[in-house]
Design a protein around this motif. Structure first.
Motif, PDB file in Angstrom:
ATOM      1  N   PHE A   1       0.805  -1.211   0.000  1.00 19.55           N
ATOM      2  CA  PHE A   1       0.000   0.000   0.000  1.00 19.55           C
ATOM      3  C   PHE A   1       0.847   1.273   0.000  1.00 19.55           C
ATOM      4  O   PHE A   1       0.411   2.316  -0.501  1.00 19.55           O
ATOM      5  N   ILE A   2       2.062   1.225   0.564  1.00 24.55           N
ATOM      6  CA  ILE A   2       2.905   2.420   0.541  1.00 24.55           C
ATOM      7  C   ILE A   2       3.329   2.750  -0.884  1.00 24.55           C
ATOM      8  O   ILE A   2       3.281   3.902  -1.322  1.00 24.55           O
ATOM      9  N   GLU A   3       3.734   1.730  -1.625  1.00 26.37           N
ATOM     10  CA  GLU A   3       4.111   1.969  -3.024  1.00 26.37           C
ATOM     11  C   GLU A   3       2.889   2.357  -3.843  1.00 26.37           C
ATOM     12  O   GLU A   3       3.004   3.099  -4.832  1.00 26.37           O
ATOM     13  N   LEU A   4       1.718   1.878  -3.434  1.00 26.28           N
ATOM     14  CA  LEU A   4       0.492   2.219  -4.139  1.00 26.28           C
ATOM     15  C   LEU A   4       0.222   3.719  -4.102  1.00 26.28           C
ATOM     16  O   LEU A   4      -0.300   4.291  -5.069  1.00 26.28           O
ATOM     17  N   PHE A   5       0.588   4.365  -3.003  1.00 27.60           N
ATOM     18  CA  PHE A   5       0.401   5.813  -2.904  1.00 27.60           C
ATOM     19  C   PHE A   5       1.152   6.543  -4.014  1.00 27.60           C
ATOM     20  O   PHE A   5       0.618   7.457  -4.653  1.00 27.60           O
ATOM     21  N   PHE A   6       2.392   6.149  -4.277  1.00 27.49           N
ATOM     22  CA  PHE A   6       3.184   6.811  -5.307  1.00 27.49           C
ATOM     23  C   PHE A   6       2.650   6.503  -6.704  1.00 27.49           C
ATOM     24  O   PHE A   6       2.715   7.340  -7.600  1.00 27.49           O
TER      25      PHE A   6
END
Length: 555
Positions: free
Chosen positions: A428-433
């Protein structure tokens, strides 16, 4: 410094891309335009070899906005048009992105507002010492609003008093801005300055691709690795301790009475490979998931190796589409092979369903979205190998075994929803970018991080599904086919919830059509994520069940 003498005097153009950003600068003082936050993506720069005497051509691209998310043709706004609008050749990826690259005269409105009518171009070039040639490695554009003055009547030899190359009088400020008035002329001018740069040709994109927040990506990787290590420990405990003990115990039973007294996953050996309900649909989804997996894996490998640079506009999307078509071979093979294991005979029908089902669903969604986009006048509206069938390691009973009552925590819905949390938490953190790059028009280029996260996603989906599948079989529930697919596939549900959270907290979209467009595209993305992660979980459980049931002696 030259004057753009009405529409015909624009043959001196530039070979640099000025994207929609500069249209924002040109109309920054217009209330109508500024209220929609017209912005640009700086990836419209085209670099080329430069020799003395070459012309630099200015072209315009689509207008984009973080509020509407709809790309519009540059000339959909009342800009001054050239005598003939010429569209540049675009690749497939550019067309699907909504790019509309056209020639430019210059811009002016038909409204009574101040306008930036002068551009100062600073073109940076790097000399090649070996060939004594030069290449453009960057550019800067500064807009000014200037009310130009001249003496006498306007003709081809008129010299401006406010912008004169002979007197070396250049525009440096907007102290006397140009107002757009009815039936009053506007003089458009520009000046060009060439500056030698130390930036080499290979490093020309470093300015745009500089990553200042790499720590959060490393945090994402470490966070995901902790999840993987936790799941790996559980799987190792199951595989090396519990399963080894179970298999040894089952294989040492001496009498049929002892076998009947046992409980656990061995008791469902006669039903565990019974074909599930809607097995044809499962085969189609598995095949489509294989297609997605192959496309994403190959794309990420090429991107991580630098073959799909952001400097190649539309290259990433074009490569993904071509790989999607190519991976259709493996999709048909995977779905037909699984279908044959279920004793099906019409495998050609299954391959055709695999080829048409997912694209058909996407076509229906795209048709509705494009109808809305067209209504807004946006620019975006645009052999099976003969392998033997897989044999089950144990025979299937003719009469299905009754499944005992399950504990509340082994309820299908509960375990499926639980199973999707960890795969989503790993990405989910990479999804933000990724969402930021898509909806806020920023670059996403850290494919090395993305590839690592993708590997972690694969491992997480496989391990959590295996763990939950083992618990399910130990509860004598043999209906694992669809549950294994839905367990890891449920991470797409959390992805869509996160997309909704992102919409209300990070975006500033105001138009209803733009909101429908956002959720429509995120629905497509979530559906694709469901197919991908579901297939990973299914194959993990498929391998796990075949492994454990082939390790015990069945009378």
């Amino acid at each position: 410094m030259e004057v753009l003498r009405r529409p015909h005097a624009i043959w001196v153009s530039f070979l640099l891309f000025i994207n929609a950003a500069h249209s924002f600068y040109l109309l920054a003082s217009l209330p109508k335009i500024s209220s929609s936050s017209v912005s640009c993506d700086v990836n419209s720069l085209i670099c080329c070899a430069l020799v003395q005497g070459d012309l630099l051509k200015v072209k315009v691209n689509k207008l984009t906005s973080v509020k509407t998310q709809l790309p519009y043709s540059y000339y959909s706004l009342p800009y001054c048009k050239p005598e003939k609008i010429v569209d540049s050749a675009e690749n497939l990826g550019e067309v699907l992105r909504g790019d509309r690259i056209e020639n430019s005269p210059y811009v002016r409105t038909e409204e009574k507002y101040f306008i930036h009518n002068h551009l100062t171009f600073t073109v940076k070039y790097h000399k090649d010492e070996e060939t004594d040639a030069a290449r453009i490695v960057g550019f800067e554009v500064k807009p000014f609003s200037v009310k130009h003055d001249y003496e006498g009547k306007w003709d081809d030899k008129t010299r401006l008093t406010t912008c004169d190359p002979h007197a070396k009088r250049t525009v440096t400020s907007s102290d006397s801005p140009q107002e757009v008035e009815d039936k009053k002329e506007i003089i458009f001018t520009y000046d060009v300055e060439f500056q030698e740069s130390e930036v080499k040709w290979a490093s020309r994109w470093d300015t745009y691709l500089y990553m200042a927040d790499d720590q959060i990506h490393w945090f994402s990787i470490v966070n995901s690795l902790m999840i993987v290590l936790f799941l790996s420990g559980m799987v190792a405990m199951i595989m090396l301790r519990t399963l080894y003990r179970d298999i040894s115990k089952y294989n040492q039973l001496e009498t049929q009475e002892e076998a009947q007294e046992e409980t656990g996953w061995k008791l469902v050996h006669g039903d565990v490979f019974r074909p599930p309900t809607n097995s044809n649909l499962l085969c189609v989804y598995v095949g489509t998931g294989v297609q997605f997996f192959g496309m994403i894996l190959v794309t990420m490998i090429f991107a991580a190796l630098g073959f799909l640079s952001p400097s190649n506009r539309g290259g990433l999307m074009t490569a993904m589409l071509l790989l999607w078509v190519f991976m259709g071979i493996f999709a048909g093979y995977a779905s037909a092979r699984l279908y044959k294991m279920f004793k099906g005979t019409e495998w050609k029908k299954i391959t055709l369903q695999t080829a048409f089902m997912f694209p058909g669903i996407l076509f229906a969604i795209f048709f509705v979205l494009n109808a809305l986009i067209w209504g807004e006048e946006s620019s975006r509206g645009g052999a099976f190998w003969n392998h033997p069938a897989i044999e089950d390691p144990v025979k299937t009973n003719k009469i299905p075994r009754q499944i005992p009552e399950q504990a509340w925590y082994m309820n299908s819905l509960f375990s499926i929803l639980i199973g999707g949390i960890l795969p989503f938490g790993a990405v989910f953190i990479e999804l933000f970018f990724i969402l930021t790059s898509i909806w806020l028009h920023q670059f996403y280029y850290i494919f090395g991080f993305l590839f690592l996260v993708f590997i972690i996603l694969i491992v997480t989906c496989a391990e959590i599904t295996i763990v939950l599948c083992y618990f399910q079989l130990c509860s004598e529930d043999y209906l694992w086919w669809w549950r294994s697919y839905l367990t890891s596939g449920s991470s797409a549900f959390y992805l869509f919830l996160y997309a909704a959270f992102y919409f209300f907290t990070k975006l500033n979209i105001t138009k209803p059509v733009s909101g429908v467009l956002y959720f429509g595209y995120m629905l497509i993305g979530s559906y694709a994520f469901f197919v991908l992660t579901g297939t990973i979980g299914f194959y993990a459980c498929f391998w796990f069940t075949r492994l454990i049931y082939s390790s015990v002696k069945i009378d």
